[in-house]
Design an enzyme around this catalytic site. Structure first.
Site, mmCIF file in Angstrom:
data_model
loop_
_atom_site.group_PDB
_atom_site.id
_atom_site.type_symbol
_atom_site.label_atom_id
_atom_site.label_comp_id
_atom_site.label_asym_id
_atom_site.label_seq_id
_atom_site.Cartn_x
_atom_site.Cartn_y
_atom_site.Cartn_z
ATOM 1 N N ARG A 68 -14.387 -8.700 7.826
ATOM 2 C CA ARG A 68 -15.831 -8.087 7.615
ATOM 3 C C ARG A 68 -16.743 -9.081 6.759
ATOM 4 O O ARG A 68 -17.837 -8.914 6.734
ATOM 5 C CB ARG A 68 -15.694 -6.689 7.096
ATOM 6 N N LYS A 108 0.807 -1.120 -0.070
ATOM 7 C CA LYS A 108 0.079 0.003 -0.059
ATOM 8 C C LYS A 108 0.702 1.342 0.073
ATOM 9 O O LYS A 108 1.984 1.377 0.707
ATOM 10 C CB LYS A 108 -0.940 0.109 1.253
HETATM 11 O O1 PNS Z 1 -4.021 -3.159 8.069
HETATM 12 P P1 PNS Z 1 -2.910 -4.089 7.006
HETATM 13 O O2 PNS Z 1 -2.415 -3.112 5.948
HETATM 14 O O3 PNS Z 1 -3.886 -5.093 6.262
HETATM 15 O O4 PNS Z 1 -1.939 -4.636 7.753
HETATM 16 C C1 PNS Z 1 -1.062 -5.662 7.146
HETATM 17 C C2 PNS Z 1 -0.054 -5.858 8.320
HETATM 18 C C3 PNS Z 1 0.728 -4.753 8.555
HETATM 19 C C4 PNS Z 1 -0.619 -6.702 9.691
HETATM 20 C C5 PNS Z 1 1.027 -6.971 7.515
HETATM 21 O O5 PNS Z 1 1.416 -6.341 6.097
HETATM 22 C C6 PNS Z 1 2.120 -7.199 8.174
HETATM 23 O O6 PNS Z 1 2.268 -8.197 9.317
HETATM 24 N N1 PNS Z 1 3.562 -6.994 7.868
HETATM 25 C C7 PNS Z 1 4.683 -6.989 8.606
HETATM 26 C C8 PNS Z 1 5.619 -7.927 7.663
HETATM 27 C C9 PNS Z 1 5.217 -9.344 7.904
HETATM 28 O O7 PNS Z 1 5.362 -10.138 9.020
HETATM 29 N N2 PNS Z 1 5.005 -10.069 6.726
HETATM 30 C C10 PNS Z 1 4.632 -11.468 6.977
HETATM 31 C C11 PNS Z 1 3.083 -11.658 7.174
HETATM 32 S S1 PNS Z 1 2.129 -11.213 5.911
#
Ligand code: PNS
Length: 157
Positions: A89, A40
């Site tokens: 949701r 994003k």
């Molecule tokens: O609100 P979002 O954008 O859906 O949150 C996504 C988030 C930040 C929780 C996810 O991208 C994340 O955990 N990022 C950290 C990197 C990570 O651990 N990646 C592996 C699992 S997807």
């Protein structure tokens, strides 16, 4: 129980707040963990997003709002927390959320994901919808906490 509610929260909405309030029924400490999502392009900086959430929960001692960078599961190990809270949701959320839950488990099998459903009045609500309404000069005051509404007012005067 310690829970971690991670997200990009760009911005934090009343739907997110609803999930936090529900999670507090079984979490005595809840970390709201603010990160960047690699997929994003964010409107607010990580620090701005963090400050708006901190302001929203400034009177609640059971909530800790922090940044994290790097892997979520590594952050959780540091916090000694085993439960990820995520809101679900609609069916459209399901595939992405399942993928993330299994990805996290594949890295650390001790971490569990708990999916929670918000109040039905928030089923349509997303950060993207809030940004879109605000950008087009619509009223978002019934969709986000006051700290977030104020921040938008400063951008779209
Ligand atoms: O609100 P979002 O954008 O859906 O949150 C996504 C988030 C930040 C929780 C996810 O991208 C994340 O955990 N990022 C950290 C990197 C990570 O651990 N990646 C592996 C699992 S997807």
């Amino acid at each position: 129980m310690k829970g971690v509610y991670p997200g990009s929260f760009d911005p934090f909405t009343l739907g997110h707040k609803d999930i936090v309030e529900r999670a507090l029924k079984f979490c005595d400490t809840l970390y709201i963990a603010v990160s960047d999502n690699i997929n994003k392009k964010h409107l607010f900086s990580q620090n701005e997003r963090l400050e708006m959430i901190k302001e929203t929960f400034k009177d609640n001692k059971n909530i800790i709002v922090e940044h994290f960078n790097g892997l979520l599961v590594d952050y959780m190990v540091k916090k000694n927390a085993a439960f990820i809270i995520r809101g679900l949701r609609a069916v459209s959320d399901f595939e992405y959320e399942f993928q993330m839950a299994f990805a996290n488990r594949s890295i650390n099998n001790n971490i569990e994901t708990i999916f929670m459903v918000p109040g039905s009045q928030y089923l349509f609500l997303s950060s993207t919808i809030v940004r879109d309404i605000a950008r087009n000069n619509g009223d978002i005051s019934n969709l986000v906490p006051p700290a977030v509404a104020e921040k938008f007012k400063a951008i779209y005067k």
